[in-house]
Scaffold this active site. Structure first.
Site, PDB file in Angstrom:
ATOM      1  N   ASP A   7       0.884  -1.147   0.255  1.00 36.27           N
ATOM      2  CA  ASP A   7       0.201   0.033  -0.018  1.00 36.27           C
ATOM      3  C   ASP A   7       0.960   1.205  -0.194  1.00 36.27           C
ATOM      4  O   ASP A   7       2.131   1.263   0.425  1.00 36.27           O
ATOM      5  CB  ASP A   7      -1.015  -0.048   1.149  1.00 36.27           C
ATOM      6  CG  ASP A   7      -2.051   1.035   1.306  1.00 36.27           C
ATOM      7  OD1 ASP A   7      -2.404   1.614   0.279  1.00 36.27           O
ATOM      8  OD2 ASP A   7      -2.278   1.839   2.133  1.00 36.27           O
ATOM      9  N   ASP A   9      -0.014   5.119   0.619  1.00 35.11           N
ATOM     10  CA  ASP A   9      -0.608   6.015   1.659  1.00 35.11           C
ATOM     11  C   ASP A   9      -0.435   5.391   3.177  1.00 35.11           C
ATOM     12  O   ASP A   9      -1.154   4.598   3.233  1.00 35.11           O
ATOM     13  CB  ASP A   9      -1.990   6.841   1.199  1.00 35.11           C
ATOM     14  CG  ASP A   9      -1.735   7.552   0.270  1.00 35.11           C
ATOM     15  OD1 ASP A   9      -0.817   8.385  -0.263  1.00 35.11           O
ATOM     16  OD2 ASP A   9      -2.734   7.245  -0.931  1.00 35.11           O
TER      17      ASP A   9
END
Length: 257
Positions: A7, A9
């Site tokens: 991932d 952010d």
């Protein structure tokens, strides 16, 4: 040798700021010649835009190493109804992905209403989306279920929050394409040409990243540099395989069988 879905952010960056040690982690993956893909539910930017943003922050990332919920949504639409039409609430990351599969973006009896994220939701657009879904039968698709996301200034509302508003008003629930839908995970694994048994999901959210990894049969690493705090983990019925303060604490070789 393990591959990585990561991932973005809250894991590699917080807003436009790199999370300390993220550059070293990416360098390790590159040096060890591991396959990896940044997997983000953020549909606002194109992979090229995101790659530039990450490069400016100090991360050596190519656009081909980024897979967004916008790309997954476009792939889903193409598989379901090729050359269709859609009314789109979103930024260039979503509209470009939908145009690239041959779709026409229109508000005249569209096959789909596609909700992404934007810097400013316009009430007239929201009203139009609700009426298209409720009165004209347009199918309701949303890029991701995240109710909020991290920024440099704190939490900001995300696609899931707006989807809840449209669902409440229209009476129709959306089909979410992004994490934790295994559809996005399988699409990403195929894109990277790897198998779930040899891939690790790294994320900061229990309700999207970790559950997506668990339901897709992957080993998971939760990092505490994003929205999830250590004390929140116990309220979930599933657990990450590993917990780390940040990606700076991940040594990829430690996870090889």
């Amino acid at each position: 040798m393990k591959n990585f879905l990561i991932d973005m952010d809250g894991v590699l960056v917080q807003g436009k700021t790199i999370i300390p040690g993220a550059d070293v982690f990416i360098q390790k993956l590159i040096k060890q010649k591991r396959k990896f893909l940044l997997l983000t539910n953020n549909p606002i930017y194109t992979p090229r835009d995101l790659a530039h943003r990450l490069q400016e922050a100090g991360l050596q990332i190519h656009e081909k190493q980024i897979f967004t919920s916008a790309l997954a949504t476009a792939a889903f639409l193409h598989s379901q109804r090729p050359d269709g039409t859609a009314y789109v609430l979103g930024e260039s990351g979503l509209t470009q992905a939908i145009h690239e599969i041959g779709y026409i973006i229109t508000d005249i009896n569209p096959d789909y209403v596609v909700l992404g994220e934007t810097h400013a939701y316009h009430f007239e657009m929201i009203k139009k989306a609700i009426r298209l879904i409720n009165m004209h039968g347009s199918r309701f698709i949303a890029t991701n279920p995240d109710p909020s996301g991290p920024s440099e200034d704190g939490l900001v509302p995300a696609c899931g929050a707006m989807a809840a508003l449209i669902e409440k008003a229209s009476g129709i629930a959306p089909f979410f394409v992004g994490k934790p839908n295994p559809l996005m995970m399988r699409t990403a694994l195929n894109y990277l040409n790897v198998h779930s048994e040899n891939t690790i999901m790294v994320g900061d959210r229990m309700d999207t990243d970790i559950v997506a990894g668990v339901t897709s049969g992957m080993e998971t690493i939760l990092v505490l540099s994003g929205v999830t705090e250590l004390g929140e983990i116990e309220k979930y019925p599933y657990r990450p395989t590993h917990i780390k303060p940040s990606v700076a604490e991940i040594e990829p070789k430690d996870f090889d069988n």
